[in-house]
Design a protein around this motif. Sequence first.
Motif, PDB file in Angstrom:
ATOM      1  N   GLU A   1       0.811  -1.213   0.000  1.00 38.68           N
ATOM      2  CA  GLU A   1       0.000   0.000   0.000  1.00 38.68           C
ATOM      3  C   GLU A   1       0.848   1.270   0.000  1.00 38.68           C
ATOM      4  OE1 GLU A   1      -3.241   2.377  -0.311  1.00 38.68           O
ATOM      5  OE2 GLU A   1      -2.987   0.237  -0.680  1.00 38.68           O
ATOM      6  N   GLY A   2       2.070   1.178   0.502  1.00 37.57           N
ATOM      7  CA  GLY A   2       2.923   2.358   0.577  1.00 37.57           C
ATOM      8  C   GLY A   2       3.130   2.803   2.007  1.00 37.57           C
ATOM      9  N   LEU A   3       4.009   3.763   2.204  1.00 35.99           N
ATOM     10  CA  LEU A   3       4.438   4.147   3.544  1.00 35.99           C
ATOM     11  C   LEU A   3       3.840   5.463   4.019  1.00 35.99           C
ATOM     12  CD1 LEU A   3       8.215   3.208   3.153  1.00 35.99           C
ATOM     13  CD2 LEU A   3       6.363   1.812   4.087  1.00 35.99           C
ATOM     14  N   GLU A   4       2.838   5.977   3.311  1.00 38.51           N
ATOM     15  CA  GLU A   4       2.284   7.277   3.695  1.00 38.51           C
ATOM     16  C   GLU A   4       1.561   7.228   5.031  1.00 38.51           C
ATOM     17  OE1 GLU A   4       1.881   5.850   0.747  1.00 38.51           O
ATOM     18  OE2 GLU A   4       3.243   7.125  -0.425  1.00 38.51           O
ATOM     19  N   HIS A   5       0.954   6.082   5.346  1.00 35.70           N
ATOM     20  CA  HIS A   5       0.222   5.946   6.608  1.00 35.70           C
ATOM     21  C   HIS A   5       0.173   4.470   6.977  1.00 35.70           C
ATOM     22  CE1 HIS A   5      -3.264   4.342   4.393  1.00 35.70           C
ATOM     23  NE2 HIS A   5      -2.961   5.257   3.490  1.00 35.70           N
ATOM     24  N   PRO A   6       0.031   4.154   8.267  1.00 37.04           N
ATOM     25  CA  PRO A   6      -0.032   2.750   8.682  1.00 37.04           C
ATOM     26  C   PRO A   6      -1.285   2.056   8.154  1.00 37.04           C
ATOM     27  CG  PRO A   6       0.458   4.194  10.545  1.00 37.04           C
ATOM     28  CD  PRO A   6       0.026   5.076   9.418  1.00 37.04           C
ATOM     29  N   VAL A   7      -1.121   0.782   7.792  1.00 33.50           N
ATOM     30  CA  VAL A   7      -2.229  -0.032   7.309  1.00 33.50           C
ATOM     31  C   VAL A   7      -2.243  -1.330   8.123  1.00 33.50           C
ATOM     32  CG1 VAL A   7      -3.259  -1.187   5.320  1.00 33.50           C
ATOM     33  CG2 VAL A   7      -1.962   0.919   4.995  1.00 33.50           C
ATOM     34  N   SER A   8      -3.424  -1.795   8.469  1.00 33.58           N
ATOM     35  CA  SER A   8      -3.584  -3.020   9.253  1.00 33.58           C
ATOM     36  C   SER A   8      -4.204  -4.114   8.399  1.00 33.58           C
ATOM     37  CB  SER A   8      -4.475  -2.730  10.467  1.00 33.58           C
ATOM     38  OG  SER A   8      -4.962  -3.920  11.049  1.00 33.58           O
ATOM     39  N   VAL A   9      -3.948  -5.359   8.783  1.00 36.62           N
ATOM     40  CA  VAL A   9      -4.608  -6.462   8.075  1.00 36.62           C
ATOM     41  C   VAL A   9      -6.120  -6.426   8.298  1.00 36.62           C
ATOM     42  CG1 VAL A   9      -2.539  -7.911   8.212  1.00 36.62           C
ATOM     43  CG2 VAL A   9      -4.327  -8.172   9.940  1.00 36.62           C
ATOM     44  N   TYR A  10      -6.556  -5.831   9.405  1.00 35.69           N
ATOM     45  CA  TYR A  10      -7.991  -5.695   9.630  1.00 35.69           C
ATOM     46  C   TYR A  10      -8.625  -4.789   8.574  1.00 35.69           C
ATOM     47  CZ  TYR A  10      -6.800  -7.488  14.303  1.00 35.69           C
ATOM     48  OH  TYR A  10      -6.328  -8.235  15.363  1.00 35.69           O
ATOM     49  N   ASP A  11      -7.847  -3.854   8.058  1.00 32.87           N
ATOM     50  CA  ASP A  11      -8.365  -2.926   7.051  1.00 32.87           C
ATOM     51  C   ASP A  11      -8.766  -3.624   5.758  1.00 32.87           C
ATOM     52  OD1 ASP A  11      -7.878  -0.794   8.781  1.00 32.87           O
ATOM     53  OD2 ASP A  11      -5.888  -0.389   7.952  1.00 32.87           O
ATOM     54  N   ILE A  12      -8.238  -4.818   5.514  1.00 31.10           N
ATOM     55  CA  ILE A  12      -8.575  -5.544   4.282  1.00 31.10           C
ATOM     56  C   ILE A  12      -9.387  -6.800   4.579  1.00 31.10           C
ATOM     57  CG2 ILE A  12      -6.586  -4.617   3.047  1.00 31.10           C
ATOM     58  CD1 ILE A  12      -5.282  -7.425   3.339  1.00 31.10           C
ATOM     59  N   GLY A  13      -9.934  -6.874   5.792  1.00 30.80           N
ATOM     60  CA  GLY A  13     -10.865  -7.952   6.113  1.00 30.80           C
ATOM     61  C   GLY A  13     -10.253  -9.225   6.642  1.00 30.80           C
ATOM     62  N   LEU A  14      -8.947  -9.231   6.931  1.00 32.77           N
ATOM     63  CA  LEU A  14      -8.320 -10.419   7.517  1.00 32.77           C
ATOM     64  C   LEU A  14      -8.453 -10.374   9.036  1.00 32.77           C
ATOM     65  CD1 LEU A  14      -5.155 -10.661   5.239  1.00 32.77           C
ATOM     66  CD2 LEU A  14      -7.284 -11.961   5.081  1.00 32.77           C
ATOM     67  N   ASP A  15      -8.344 -11.554   9.691  1.00 29.10           N
ATOM     68  CA  ASP A  15      -8.669 -11.606  11.118  1.00 29.10           C
ATOM     69  C   ASP A  15      -7.457 -11.756  12.037  1.00 29.10           C
ATOM     70  OD1 ASP A  15      -7.922 -14.275  10.806  1.00 29.10           O
ATOM     71  OD2 ASP A  15      -9.965 -15.056  10.968  1.00 29.10           O
ATOM     72  N   ASN A  16      -6.243 -11.898  11.498  1.00 33.39           N
ATOM     73  CA  ASN A  16      -5.033 -11.985  12.325  1.00 33.39           C
ATOM     74  C   ASN A  16      -5.031 -13.221  13.216  1.00 33.39           C
ATOM     75  OD1 ASN A  16      -2.491 -11.001  13.252  1.00 33.39           O
ATOM     76  ND2 ASN A  16      -3.458 -10.060  15.041  1.00 33.39           N
ATOM     77  N   ARG A  17      -5.757 -14.254  12.847  1.00 32.61           N
ATOM     78  CA  ARG A  17      -5.809 -15.467  13.655  1.00 32.61           C
ATOM     79  C   ARG A  17      -4.935 -16.537  13.014  1.00 32.61           C
ATOM     80  NH1 ARG A  17     -12.353 -15.797  14.993  1.00 32.61           N
ATOM     81  NH2 ARG A  17     -12.437 -13.855  16.202  1.00 32.61           N
TER      82      ARG A  17
END
Length: 421
Positions: A306-322
């Motif tokens: 996505e790039g380094l302009e701002h932090p991005v989380s896996v939750y932002d794309i619908g993943l659950d981190n499990r």
Amino acid sequence: MSDGLNGIPDAVRAGQPTVWRNPHGRPAAEILPGLAYGLAEVAEAEARWRRFDPLLARLFPELATGRIDSPLLCLGPDVAAHVAGFAGARVLVKADHDLPVTGCIKARGGVYEVLVQAEALARRGGWLRTGDSYARLAEPDARDAFAAYTIAVGSTGNLGFSVGVMARALGFAVEVHMSHDAKAWKKQRLRDLGARVVEHAGDYGSAVAAARAAFADRPDAHFVDDESSVDLFLGYATAAFDLRRQLAEAEVTVDGANPLHVYLPCGVGGAPGGVTLGLKLLFGDAVRCIFVEPVAAPCLLVQLAEGLEHPVSVYDIGLDNRTAADGLAVSQASMLVAGTVGPLVEAVVTVEDTALFTWLRDLWEQAGLRLEPSAAAAFAAVGPRLTLSPEARGGTHVVWTTGGALLPEAEFRTALGLGIR
């Protein structure tokens, strides 16, 4: 509705195994001169390690020389072919799953940051003077002085243990903030050391944020920040010196015609990021660093894509981190790491949990490697990457393991049983 994150592959969003070749990669000669941390800083960190050798040898009987390092193992031809997917592959294992004192790669960063703090406190307090042996810091008066300070950290387990075992050995109070998905045996191991364990209902990021807030502006404490600590980062980077020495001893040539491919499990990114910086400083583009993440928690891939302009989380794309790979269960990557070594990462490979257990079992049965699921991740990435990039088969492939030696027998046997036959 679009989430506005357009650079992330659909397969990653769908939680499918993916080989992502970094389109933002740049030559080392272009990137390294502009970084805030270079060879001078990593060499200084290596020199600090060596100053502490006498202390570490005194505190930990298993360290005859005081050096915390792991073997470089050469897999037999049949196992190497199984890992790489073709006969004749040269596959080595940097066996940090068996690293002395902590049994995991986190010693390289966690132990180092505690030593940095101990050195600073001792010099300010006058307990350590120029010319003194650092073994002096094991004396009762130094331990009594350290006892007035707290070392804190947020962790899923291995970093907390690495920080805790070193800090408690010196006499510091220790507080470890842990996420709900941290293993119960890791929490108990910390309590057995005398650390205070604070459990949080949220994930790893929540535990780190809570610990950071709790220890802000406390003059009697130091918070080891896994997301932004330069000391952690440089401690990991010194591992490159160890690997360079071992490659020379094994008569492994590393140059443009004989590249070194290094596969690194990635959680928040500190350990693989630091190792990557160190290796790139020593070998330039003759080394290619491949990060490996679970399909449910590809936080660095998401950030770099996505790039380094701002932090991005896996939750932002619908993943659950499990994921069963608790050490890699991180929703948001370190921006320090992404911003520093992002252009130096060759590729990111995402792998399924089932592959972790299959490789854990195979490597135990075929090579006697005793790994945690997180540590088996990198083995699951070699074949898929080389299938997509067959031109990368040449040279030497190094799989960097991260934890497993201290895994309780019952936990290990359970993990073995989950391997698909």
